[in-house]
Each structure stands twice: as structure tokens, then as C-alpha cells.
Enzyme design. Structure first.
Site, PDB file in Angstrom:
ATOM      1  CD1 TRP A 103      -2.111  -2.200   1.888  1.00 35.51           C
ATOM      2  CD2 TRP A 103      -2.996  -1.275   0.053  1.00 35.51           C
ATOM      3  NE1 TRP A 103      -3.142  -3.009   1.453  1.00 35.51           N
ATOM      4  CE2 TRP A 103      -3.686  -2.472   0.334  1.00 35.51           C
ATOM      5  CE3 TRP A 103      -3.367  -0.529  -1.074  1.00 35.51           C
ATOM      6  CZ2 TRP A 103      -4.746  -2.931  -0.471  1.00 35.51           C
ATOM      7  CZ3 TRP A 103      -4.425  -0.982  -1.866  1.00 35.51           C
ATOM      8  CH2 TRP A 103      -5.101  -2.173  -1.555  1.00 35.51           C
ATOM      9  CG  ASP A 172      -3.152   3.910   4.257  1.00 33.58           C
ATOM     10  OD1 ASP A 172      -4.210   3.723   4.887  1.00 33.58           O
ATOM     11  OD2 ASP A 172      -2.844   3.277   3.222  1.00 33.58           O
ATOM     12  CE  LYS A 196      -8.312  -3.214   4.017  1.00 33.84           C
ATOM     13  NZ  LYS A 196      -7.610  -2.341   3.084  1.00 33.84           N
TER      14      LYS A 196
HETATM   15  C1  LIG Z   1      -7.075  -1.813   2.059  1.00 32.99           C
HETATM   16  C2  LIG Z   1      -6.047  -0.775   2.159  1.00 32.99           C
HETATM   17  C3  LIG Z   1      -5.991   0.293   1.255  1.00 32.99           C
HETATM   18  C4  LIG Z   1      -6.930   0.414   0.082  1.00 32.99           C
HETATM   19  O1  LIG Z   1      -8.185   0.780   0.523  1.00 32.99           O
HETATM   20  P1  LIG Z   1      -9.389   1.039  -0.485  1.00 32.99           P
HETATM   21  O2  LIG Z   1     -10.413   1.639   0.429  1.00 32.99           O
HETATM   22  O3  LIG Z   1      -9.787  -0.291  -1.041  1.00 32.99           O
HETATM   23  O4  LIG Z   1      -8.952   1.971  -1.535  1.00 32.99           O
HETATM   24  C5  LIG Z   1      -5.020   1.248   1.438  1.00 32.99           C
HETATM   25  N1  LIG Z   1      -4.144   1.173   2.454  1.00 32.99           N
HETATM   26  C6  LIG Z   1      -4.164   0.164   3.345  1.00 32.99           C
HETATM   27  C7  LIG Z   1      -3.169   0.141   4.464  1.00 32.99           C
HETATM   28  C8  LIG Z   1      -5.117  -0.837   3.227  1.00 32.99           C
HETATM   29  O5  LIG Z   1      -5.140  -1.844   4.110  1.00 32.99           O
END
Ligand SMILES: *Cc1c(COP(=O)(O)O)cnc(C)c1O
Length: 361
Positions: A103, A172, A196
Site C-alpha cells: 500500500w 494511511d 477494515k
Molecule cells: C485496504 C487498504 C488500502 C486500500 O483501501 P481502499 O479503500 O480499497 O482503496 C489502502 N491502504 C491500506 C493500508 C489498506 O489496508
């Protein structure tokens, strides 16, 4: 009810059962409106209440002061990979991006597509992202330092934010936001796709320090400007009402049922310790991340062979333990044990792991 499984999915992932029960109760008639949340106007008093409650709870849980604003956006965390540099990285300046996995790499790529200067002061790629780089020398004068606080695919996690000097942190937190208390005062932006640890897919949470808004250029399209959403309190256009409603219920559950982030931390610590102890017991299972950087949310491990891993995942599923396959890019096994996955689920998994080892060891 008895058909519900122990859910170890990485995302979309388990939601707290009381949240689903409330959503079910309120599905056809939300608080006397005679309508479902999916049917009411986003400009109605009912939705105003939902939005306000979610914002207040989010700020309280994060310990975010009046200098922070909570935004509910669309396009997932993946859109933030572009929005953050578009809005917060002025042309001619550089930002630092620590490369801790899949990511993080995607975030770097988006900055580069925009022609922005993204330095990578540290990477853990040399060992398949099994660790979090330490003692990083950040670029002096960097516009921000981008960190991926929990690496969902590789199973590593920052244990607190590093000192980045004057550079604000942009982070993030898609897979670990609100898993425990953190000090966000050094953060200019915290963002997370909800699916998540916070709710259903369809909404992305962005918590911005208000001074960051001064950086936003007027030359980017309206929907991609943080200022647009900040000025209209996430109601510039139709927001994902249902997803925001469920996030609000999850936050209420965190505060009122769990009892706050300290309690959540204790539960998550207990879950992670129990599972890692089972992994470390004999060498039959092998954790893939360095011990000191192990994630509390995504527990990644391998077995002796790919065939054995396949068998493990298949038999686990038959035993009511779902979602244990590792990400397709790295293989192996992964148990995602977010806030909503209870200690009972981890205990069931550990018991299954012990049996599987007996029968296959
Ligand atoms: C799942 C995830 C993403 C992507 O998220 P989306 O909402 O599907 O765009 C980005 N960063 C991390 C750390 C993730 O676990």
C-alpha cells in the site's frame, strides 16, 4: 444466527454483532422517520444527527482537538493516495514516503503520476517488508512524511509514530485506526478506508489538521479538494449515507459497549499475544514479520509448504474459521483480527491450530 462464522477477513471484514443488530432493527424505519437510512435525504434532520454524532465520536476517540476536522469521503483509501499529494504537496517541494509494503508503494506511485517529488528515505523491501525501518533520516524541509501505520498485507505495524521533526505526518491508517489510543498531534492528515476496522466499504475517513487546508491549491477539480469537503462538512455532494451511519454505530459501540480505546487496546493486545504465542510455540507455524514490528491487526504466518497452507485454510473454513488465506501477492496465511473480531474467535483459531498441528506435524 448459528451460521455466523469466526471472521478473519482482511477487508471488508467483521463488524460488531450489536451494530448489525441495531442496523437490522432500524432498517425499515429509522427513528420514527418512516424510512430507511438508505431512503432519507442527506439534507434531513435525521441524517444531520447521524453525521454530527459520527464526527463528535470520532474526534473524541482520537483525542482530536478543535484544530482537526473529520471528513467522510468516497473513493477509498486509494483515492487518498492521489488526493494527499494533490492538496498538500506544493509543486517544487518534496515529501517523504517510507516504503513499508504494497500500500505504501501505491501511495508513492500516485504522487509520481502527478509529477510530484516523492523521496523514499527508507524502505524494508530488502526483506520482503518484514519490518518497519527505524532511525530514518527524513528530508529536511519535507512537506510531509507519509507513513503506512499498519501494513495489512505484510503484517507489520508502527508502534507509535516516529519523530519526523517539523514535517507533519500523513498516515494511511486503513487497517489500524482506533485499534488503540495514538497521539495524532503530529499528524496533518490521517486517512482510512472504513472497511477494515471502522465499518463497511464505501466511505473513507480523512482527519485533517486545519492548517493543512491552507496548502490546498484552487487549480485542482472541486471534488478532489479537501477544502470543498471541509467547507461543506462532508455534504458538498451526496455522501455515502448508509456507510457513514454504520461507522457511527461502530464508534458508538467502541465508546459505550467496549468502553473506549484503552479497553479496546487491552482486548487487541490479548488477542494478538494469544495468536502469536500459538505461532511461536513449536516452529510448525512461522510468523513472517519481525517480532518487534508485528501487527496486532493482521497476523501473517506460513506453514511448511504451500500444499499444507492450502489444507490449513480449507480445513479451517470447514471448522467455521473464515478468511485465513494470505493476500494473493504474498501467499501464506493471514488472520485479520480487527476490533470486531472477539477473543472467542482467536481462541477458536488457536484451538484449531493446535489440532491441525497434531494431525499434520
Ligand atoms: C485496504 C487498504 C488500502 C486500500 O483501501 P481502499 O479503500 O480499497 O482503496 C489502502 N491502504 C491500506 C493500508 C489498506 O489496508
Amino acid at each position: 444466527m448459528e451460521q455466523r462464522i469466526h471472521n478473519f477477513n482482511a477487508g471488508p471484514a467483521a463488524l460488531p454483532l450489536p451494530v448489525l443488530a441495531t442496523a437490522q432493527e432500524e432498517l425499515l424505519n429509522f427513528k420514527g422517520s418512516g424510512m430507511s437510512v438508505m431512503e432519507i435525504s442527506h439534507r434531513s434532520k435525521w441524517f444531520d444527527g447521524i453525521l454530527e454524532d459520527a464526527v463528535v465520536r470520532m474526534k473524541r476517540l482520537l483525542g482530536a482537538g478543535d484544530n482537526y476536522q473529520v471528513l467522510f469521503l468516497q473513493g477509498g483509501a486509494s483515492t487518498q493516495f492521489a488526493m494527499a499529494p494533490m492538496n498538500l504537496l506544493p509543486d517544487g517541494q518534496a515529501a517523504d514516503y517510507v516504503n513499508t509494503g504494497t500500500w505504501a508503494k501505491k501511495a508513492i506511485q500516485e504522487a509520481q503520476i502527478l509529477g510530484k517529488k516523492a523521496n523514499v528515505p527508507a524502505t524494508s523491501q530488502d526483506r520482503n517488508f518484514a519490518y518497519i525501518p527505524k532511525n530514518v533520516s527524513y528530508t529536511p524541509g519535507a512537506a510531509y512524511v507519509h507513513l503506512t501505520s499498519n501494513n495489512t498485507i505484510e503484517g507489520t505495524q508502527y508502534n507509535g509514530f516516529p519523530d519526523t521533526g517539523d514535517a507533519p505526518i500523513v498516515t494511511d491508517m486503513s487497517s489500524d485506526m482506533l485499534c488503540r489510543p495514538v497521539d495524532i498531534s503530529k499528524c496533518g492528515l490521517v486517512y482510512a478506508g472504513a472497511q477494515k476496522n471502522l465499518g463497511p466499504a464505501g466511505v473513507c475517513i480523512a482527519v485533517l489538521r486545519k492548517d493543512m487546508l491552507e496548502r490546498v491549491p484552487k487549480t485542482i477539480p472541486t471534488m478532489f479538494r479537501y477544502t470543498t469537503h471541509a467547507e461543506k462538512n462532508s455534504l458538498y455532494n451526496t455522501p455515502p449515507c448508509w456507510s457513514i451511519y454504520i461507522v457511527g454505530l461502530v464508534l458508538k459501540w467502541l465508546e459505550e459497549t467496549v468502553g473506549g480505546l484503552d479497553k479496546m487496546e487491552a482486548q487487541n493486545r490479548a488477542k494478538a499475544e494469544l495468536l502469536y504465542k500459538a505461532i511461536d510455540k513449536t516452529g510448525f507455524y512461522k510468523g513472517t514479520a519481525d517480532k518487534e514490528d508485528r501487527s496486532w491487526m493482521n497476523v501473517t504466518f506460513r506453514l511448511g509448504s504451500e500444499d499444507l497452507e492450502k489444507k490449513f485454510v480449507a480445513e479451517a473454513e470447514k471448522a467455521g474459521l473464515g478468511g485465513l488465506k494470505g493476500h494473493r501477492s504474498v501467499g501464506g496465511c493471514r488472520a485479520s483480527i480487527y476490533n470486531a473480531t472477539g477473543l472467542d474467535a482467536v481462541e477458536a483459531l488457536v484451538s484449531f491450530m493446535n489440532d491441525f498441528e497434531k494431525n499434520n506435524g
